[in-house]
Scaffold this active site. Structure first.
Site, PDB file in Angstrom:
ATOM      1  CD  GLN A 106      -2.749  -1.211   2.494  1.00 20.21           C
ATOM      2  OE1 GLN A 106      -2.691  -0.335   3.346  1.00 20.21           O
ATOM      3  NE2 GLN A 106      -3.539  -2.265   2.629  1.00 20.21           N
ATOM      4  CG  HIS A 172      -3.337  -0.787   7.640  1.00 18.20           C
ATOM      5  ND1 HIS A 172      -4.014  -1.398   8.672  1.00 18.20           N
ATOM      6  CD2 HIS A 172      -3.923  -1.231   6.493  1.00 18.20           C
ATOM      7  CE1 HIS A 172      -4.958  -2.187   8.168  1.00 18.20           C
ATOM      8  NE2 HIS A 172      -4.916  -2.097   6.847  1.00 18.20           N
ATOM      9  CD  GLU A 265     -14.177   3.074  13.725  1.00 17.97           C
ATOM     10  OE1 GLU A 265     -14.677   1.980  14.047  1.00 17.97           O
ATOM     11  OE2 GLU A 265     -13.506   3.785  14.508  1.00 17.97           O
ATOM     12  CE1 TYR A 275     -13.263   8.984  18.062  1.00 20.79           C
ATOM     13  CE2 TYR A 275     -10.981   9.563  18.567  1.00 20.79           C
ATOM     14  CZ  TYR A 275     -12.300   9.943  18.382  1.00 20.79           C
ATOM     15  OH  TYR A 275     -12.665  11.256  18.515  1.00 20.79           O
ATOM     16  CE1 TYR A 286     -10.533  -8.317   5.719  1.00 19.87           C
ATOM     17  CE2 TYR A 286      -9.042  -7.150   7.195  1.00 19.87           C
ATOM     18  CZ  TYR A 286      -9.972  -7.142   6.180  1.00 19.87           C
ATOM     19  OH  TYR A 286     -10.371  -5.948   5.617  1.00 19.87           O
TER      20      TYR A 286
END
Length: 392
Positions: A106, A172, A265, A275, A286
């Site tokens: 990513q 991420h 979210e 959070y 997963y």
């Protein structure tokens, strides 16, 4: 366990969504309450959207964009390492002087935004991924001056922030950037790098939203400033993969983030708030292992909206224009696996699931130009820059 809604509930929600009146500029209709409280949100065919999609240009894995003030041009990052200057009335140009990026997974080139004083300084901010020792990686943020003209280039590139610690893996990073409405503070979304527990570790800046001065220094009034080090950068914690940040018209900060399997979210970001990830989530791991839902741990801040099945949010922008009927006072969010665009009406500190349109392709980025028009980047090797043209 997170149980997906029964087919009967999905059908009922779909009927409610299709029969609901358009959202007002202040709040959504009362019959969106079930949608808002659930993980469901039926998608509307693109043919029924209040806009048509006009393809403008093509890019190789575009990731982020920002319009250049005072022009009809935009800066667009390509994940493999190029920065493009798209011009509405001219050719798309490569910007010289960009940093080398660690492209893979990513990772690669990330966000691009202009400084609040861009008209005077010409400064822009960029994020990208750099390698570390032992096959580790981490996101960094830099600033530079943009030289415009026939041969655009970055000058004086300076790194002002780094993810800490660098870790293995290439997922991420988040590395989303946003200035506060007063132009004083730079907010950075820093993902937990698929390592879970760093989101709760106050000795690192992974899984956090950070607040810095424009030069990368730490504001004296940050909530953990007295602790020094990277801890001093932290504004909020317990995040997973933050791929969108936006301030609304009243100065409230919102973020969206990818949940695990389900549980994407949108949060109202409060100073010092936790959070909860990976302790709580409205999704599961997963590998099938359960994560307790948010209501089981009320000490953690709960999302204002969530999605299960996942929509894989990407891009988030505040919309306060008048080109699209009923959109004023909304957040617009792209969806990758959800292949579309989602509109959420803002109602004080609440959000409502107002619209979801099925584009049939992954939406990576959402931006608004100064004329009130909405522009998107689609994802992938043949990603497109598109403009949403309001239907008359």
């Amino acid at each position: 366990m997170k149980n997906l809604p029964h087919l009967a509930l999905i059908s009922a929600l779909a009927v409610a969504a299709c029969s609901a009146a358009p959202a007002s500029t202040e709040a959504a209709p009362a019959d969106t309450a079930k949608l808002d409280a659930s993980g469901a949100q039926p998608a509307t065919p693109l043919a029924d959207a209040p806009f048509t999609v006009k393809e403008i240009a093509s890019f190789n894995e575009p990731w982020a964009m920002t319009f250049v003030p005072g022009t009809r041009a935009a800066l667009i990052t390509e994940r493999s390492g190029k920065l493009k200057l798209w011009q509405e009335s001219g050719p798309t140009l490569d910007v010289a002087g960009v940093p080398a990026v660690a492209f893979g997974g990513q990772g690669g080139f990330g966000d691009v935004i202009v400084a609040p004083d861009f008209a005077a300084s010409g400064t822009i901010y960029l994020s990208w991924v750099e390698p570390g020792p032992g096959k580790t990686y981490g996101a960094v943020v830099g600033k530079a001056k943009l030289k415009q003209g026939a041969a655009p280039a970055l000058e004086g590139l300076q790194i002002i922030w780094k993810q800490y610690p660098k870790v293995t893996g290439q997922g991420h990073y988040s590395h989303r950037l946003l200035f506060s409405p007063d132009g004083k503070y730079l907010f950075i979304g820093s993902g937990e790098r698929q390592k879970f527990t760093p989101a709760q570790d106050m000795t690192g800046n992974l899984g956090k939203i950070l607040r810095l001065n424009a030069d990368g220094s730490v504001p004296a009034d940050n909530p953990f400033a007295s602790e020094g080090g990277v801890t001093a950068q932290i504004w909020s914690l317990g995040h997973r993969n933050i791929l969108g940040l936006a301030f609304d018209g009243t100065g409230k900060l919102w973020n969206q983030e990818m949940g695990p399997k389900g549980g994407d979210e949108v949060n109202l970001v409060e100073v010092k708030a936790n959070y909860g990830y990976p302790i709580v989530s409205n999704g599961d791991h997963y590998d099938g292992k359960d994560i307790p839902d948010h209501p089981t741990r009320p000490e953690f801040a709960a999302p204002k909206l969530w999605w299960n099945p996942s929509v894989s949010p990407a891009g988030l922008v505040w919309y306060d224009g008048d080109l699209y009927r009923g959109w004023k006072n909304s957040l617009l969010m792209g969806a990758l696996s959800g292949e579309g665009l989602i509109r959420m009406a803002v109602d004080g500190d609440k959000l409502h699931k107002s619209d979801r349109w099925d584009f049939g392709q992954r939406i990576r980025e959402v931006e608004v130009r100064d004329d009130g028009s909405v522009w998107l980047l689609t994802d992938g090797e043949d990603g497109k820059l598109v403009r949403l043209v309001p239907k008359k």
